[in-house]
Design a protein around this motif. Structure first.
Motif, short mmCIF file in Angstrom:
data_model
loop_
_atom_site.label_atom_id
_atom_site.label_comp_id
_atom_site.label_asym_id
_atom_site.label_seq_id
_atom_site.Cartn_x
_atom_site.Cartn_y
_atom_site.Cartn_z
N LYS A 68 17.30 56.43 77.01
CA LYS A 68 18.44 56.47 77.92
C LYS A 68 18.27 57.54 78.99
CE LYS A 68 21.76 54.77 74.48
NZ LYS A 68 23.01 55.06 73.74
N SER A 69 17.63 58.65 78.61
CA SER A 69 17.44 59.75 79.57
C SER A 69 16.30 59.49 80.54
CB SER A 69 17.17 61.05 78.82
OG SER A 69 15.98 60.94 78.05
N LYS A 70 15.52 58.42 80.28
CA LYS A 70 14.38 58.05 81.12
C LYS A 70 13.29 59.13 81.14
CE LYS A 70 16.17 54.13 82.18
NZ LYS A 70 15.61 52.90 81.56
N THR A 71 13.23 59.92 80.08
CA THR A 71 12.15 60.91 79.94
C THR A 71 11.36 60.60 78.67
OG1 THR A 71 13.64 62.43 78.77
CG2 THR A 71 13.40 62.73 81.16
N GLY A 72 10.06 60.77 78.74
CA GLY A 72 9.21 60.46 77.61
C GLY A 72 9.30 61.49 76.50
N TRP A 73 8.77 61.13 75.33
CA TRP A 73 8.79 62.03 74.18
C TRP A 73 8.11 63.36 74.48
CZ3 TRP A 73 7.02 58.40 69.60
CH2 TRP A 73 8.08 57.52 69.28
N LEU A 74 7.09 63.36 75.32
CA LEU A 74 6.27 64.55 75.53
C LEU A 74 6.35 65.06 76.97
CD1 LEU A 74 3.12 63.20 73.64
CD2 LEU A 74 4.94 64.65 72.71
N LYS B 177 13.37 70.07 74.27
CA LYS B 177 14.06 68.89 74.78
C LYS B 177 13.25 67.60 74.58
CE LYS B 177 16.68 71.38 78.32
NZ LYS B 177 16.97 71.53 79.78
N ASN B 178 11.98 67.74 74.19
CA ASN B 178 11.20 66.51 73.96
C ASN B 178 11.15 66.19 72.47
OD1 ASN B 178 9.15 68.11 72.85
ND2 ASN B 178 8.03 68.23 74.79
N HIS B 179 10.35 65.21 72.10
CA HIS B 179 10.35 64.72 70.72
C HIS B 179 8.92 64.69 70.18
CE1 HIS B 179 14.60 63.65 70.80
NE2 HIS B 179 14.40 63.16 72.01
#
Length: 601
Positions: free
Chosen positions: A506-512, A519-521
């Motif tokens: 939803k945030s349009k940002t990748g895990w890394l 803030k990443n995954h």
């Protein structure tokens, strides 16, 4: 079919080696190699661990940029081991190849020292993915690629130089090859431990130029030590290019694609004594029968290069072909290793790095698996192998492929634990503003270190023993090639994961994506790798069961070992038993012969 020309003689005069000089060979010769690899890895492994921080803070790449640049650098270094192996098999001795590439590596260190010392040669922060441009970029990439070329070339030739100090036709010396590779890894580990503690500390707290200077000095002293052992080495003479021999088989197979394959005893083979003086005949096998077309000599045609290949030459290509699925199955483990060299080190920069008053550099955390390996390798050699040897009857305790399989399982466990540690780190910092200790990373580092101990040595010994004599440097470089492809695959994974997850979230940002790890995954990425590692292990088990070990060994070691333990081998090997063993040197066993062997055992 026989030979009646000189073409085949030249085909098979590859890599003779003097085994009769008692002053040469054995463990005395390998001491110089152990010292050299220990010293060289002080700098090489220190750079593997800390280069991501050099790219991040000095060259001003962003998080993903510094990670992918590091994996590309390491991937290139290990890819170039194939170049070192190819040159030492074809054009230069293993020793001269090491000296050549060692000199290139030292030149690369000199350029790194210059750029890291003078601030004017470093880029200014720009807020972009990369800030290195123009002449600064030229100097930067020239330095790291020279280090990669030199380090890769050394690692493509040194393992074979060491293993060649033992005669694999002698049962006692043949067993020592496995011991050599264990001590070889131990020396690498000891050097690496010094590098990731002392050299990384100097680079992080005193200056990168000082750290690179230590790396260069150690590499130079190691190269001198290697050269000092010249009179003690058994040195193979380079022979015909192994890649050219492979190409000949493929070309002739295509040319003879419409030819029917006759019975195996009608295929072309070298049989004159002088043709065999420096070579070993490899028995015909029924796998990959298509390649047998290269050993068909049409009636009335003269035997020449590029018109026919011997059965032995065809079997060499078959051996390399059988090895490929094993090589491919180990690549993914090294993709996991790449994360320990990049993201795990970056995790360490935002964790508590204090032990009392001592500030531990994040890049020094790999010392944990290295210490585990340093302690466990002697235990494995002196305790684990003898116990398993009594249980399995195998000279090395377990087979090469079983050893590799253990490492693959442990690497999957390591990635699963890495994801759990990242969840804990992020939860403590985000919800309690508390930085957990850097040494929480030690759990998955330690498990991966044990995995590497099993897999790396297993692969080196597997590729050395299974390869034809004239292709051993090229073959052992496949172990490093697996590392190379694994690092390159890591680069692809990082970019692909960012692209796909960026479109789906939803945030349009990748895990890394981005510079903020909170803030990443990263934990999801680790678990994704753990799942793929399990699937990869299942794939490996299939190919390991499918693989057939080479049968052209002088004596069936496992059979003799079992018989010795049962008290049945002294002077009691009957003429029929010896005849049975000798027969199996010349041809692969059928089912009846295998049953007979079991009865003898």
């Amino acid at each position: 079919m026989g030979l009646n020309d000189e073409v085949g003689v030249k085909d098979f005069e590859h890599q003779p080696m003097n085994m009769k000089n008692p002053r040469q060979g054995g463990f005395r010769a390998t001491y110089f190699i152990f010292v050299m690899m220990g010293l060289d890895n002080i700098g090489f492994v220190a750079n593997m661990a800390s280069m991501v921080l050099y790219f991040l803070f000095i060259m001003h790449f962003d998080l993903s940029g510094s990670a992918t640049t590091t994996t590309n650098f390491l991937g290139t270094a290990f890819l170039l081991t194939v170049v070192g192996g190819f040159i030492s098999d074809s054009y230069m001795t293993h020793l001269n190849t090491c000296i050549l590439f060692g000199s290139i590596q030292i030149l690369g260190y000199v350029l790194l020292i210059i750029q890291s010392h003078y601030h004017k040669l470093q880029p200014e922060p720009c807020g972009e993915s990369t800030c290195v441009h123009g002449t600064k970029a030229l100097l930067f990439y020239a330095s790291i690629w020279l280090v990669a070329l030199g380090g890769g070339g050394i690692r493509g030739s040194v393992p074979t130089l060491g293993a060649d100090q033992f005669d694999d036709k002698d049962p006692e010396e043949r067993r020592l090859i496995a011991t050599f590779f264990n001590w070889f890894l131990l020396c690498i580990t000891i050097g690496a431990s010094i590098g990731v503690t002392f050299v990384v500390y100097v680079s992080s707290h005193v200056g990168w130029d000082k750290g690179f200077s230590i790396s260069m000095s150690c590499a130079f002293v190691g190269l001198v030590c290697l050269a000092l052992g010249k009179s003690f080495y058994r040195v193979r003479v380079p022979g015909e290019s192994p890649l050219l021999r492979v190409l000949q088989v493929l070309v002739v197979t295509v040319k003879n694609r419409k030819v029917d394959v006759p019975n195996s005893d009608e295929l072309y083979e070298l049989r004159q004594r002088k043709s065999l003086s420096n070579a070993e005949l490899i028995p015909h096998t029924n796998q990959f029968r298509l390649l047998d077309k290269a050993a068909v000599l049409p009636k009335g045609m003269e035997a020449r290069k590029w018109s026919v290949c011997s059965v032995t030459q065809v079997e060499e290509v078959k051996i390399l072909t059988r090895m490929m699925p094993i090589l491919i199955s180990t690549i993914f483990m090294n993709t996991c290793l790449a994360q320990l060299q990049t993201f795990s080190v970056q995790q360490g920069t935002i964790m508590n790095t204090l032990i009392g008053r001592l500030n531990v550099p994040p890049a020094s955390i790999p010392v944990i698996p290295l210490v585990f390996m340093s302690l466990l390798i002697p235990v494995y050699e002196f305790a684990f192998v003898p116990i398993l040897r009594k249980i399995t009857g195998h000279p090395n305790g377990i087979t090469h492929l079983q050893r590799v399989g253990v490492g693959l399982v442990l690497s999957a466990i390591s990635m699963g634990i890495a994801g759990i540690i990242e969840v804990k780190r992020k939860h403590e910092f985000v919800h309690h503003n508390y930085r957990i200790s850097l040494f929480w990373l030690g759990f998955h580092y330690a498990i991966f270190g044990i995995a590497d101990m099993f897999t790396f040595v297993g692969l080196l010994e597997f590729f050395y023993k299974e390869a034809p004599p004239g292709m051993r440097s090229l073959s052992t470089s496949f172990s490093w090639l697996s590392l190379s492809i694994g690092f390159f695959l890591s680069t692809v994974f990082v970019e692909l994961i960012n692209l796909v997850t960026g479109k789906l979230s939803k945030s349009k940002t990748g895990w890394l994506a981005g510079r903020d790890m909170d803030k990443n995954h990263l934990e999801r990425f680790y678990w994704f790798l753990a799942v793929l590692s399990i699937l990869n292990f299942a794939n490996y088990v299939f190919w390991a069961k499918w693989y057939k070990y080479k049968t052209d060994v002088p004596i069936d070691e496992e059979m003799l070992l079992r018989s010795s333990q049962a008290g049945s081998v002294d002077q009691s090997l009957s003429a029929s038993t010896l005849s049975f063993i000798t027969k199996n040197q010349a041809a692969p066993m059928n089912q009846e012969q295998e049953d007979q062997k079991k009865n003898v055992v």
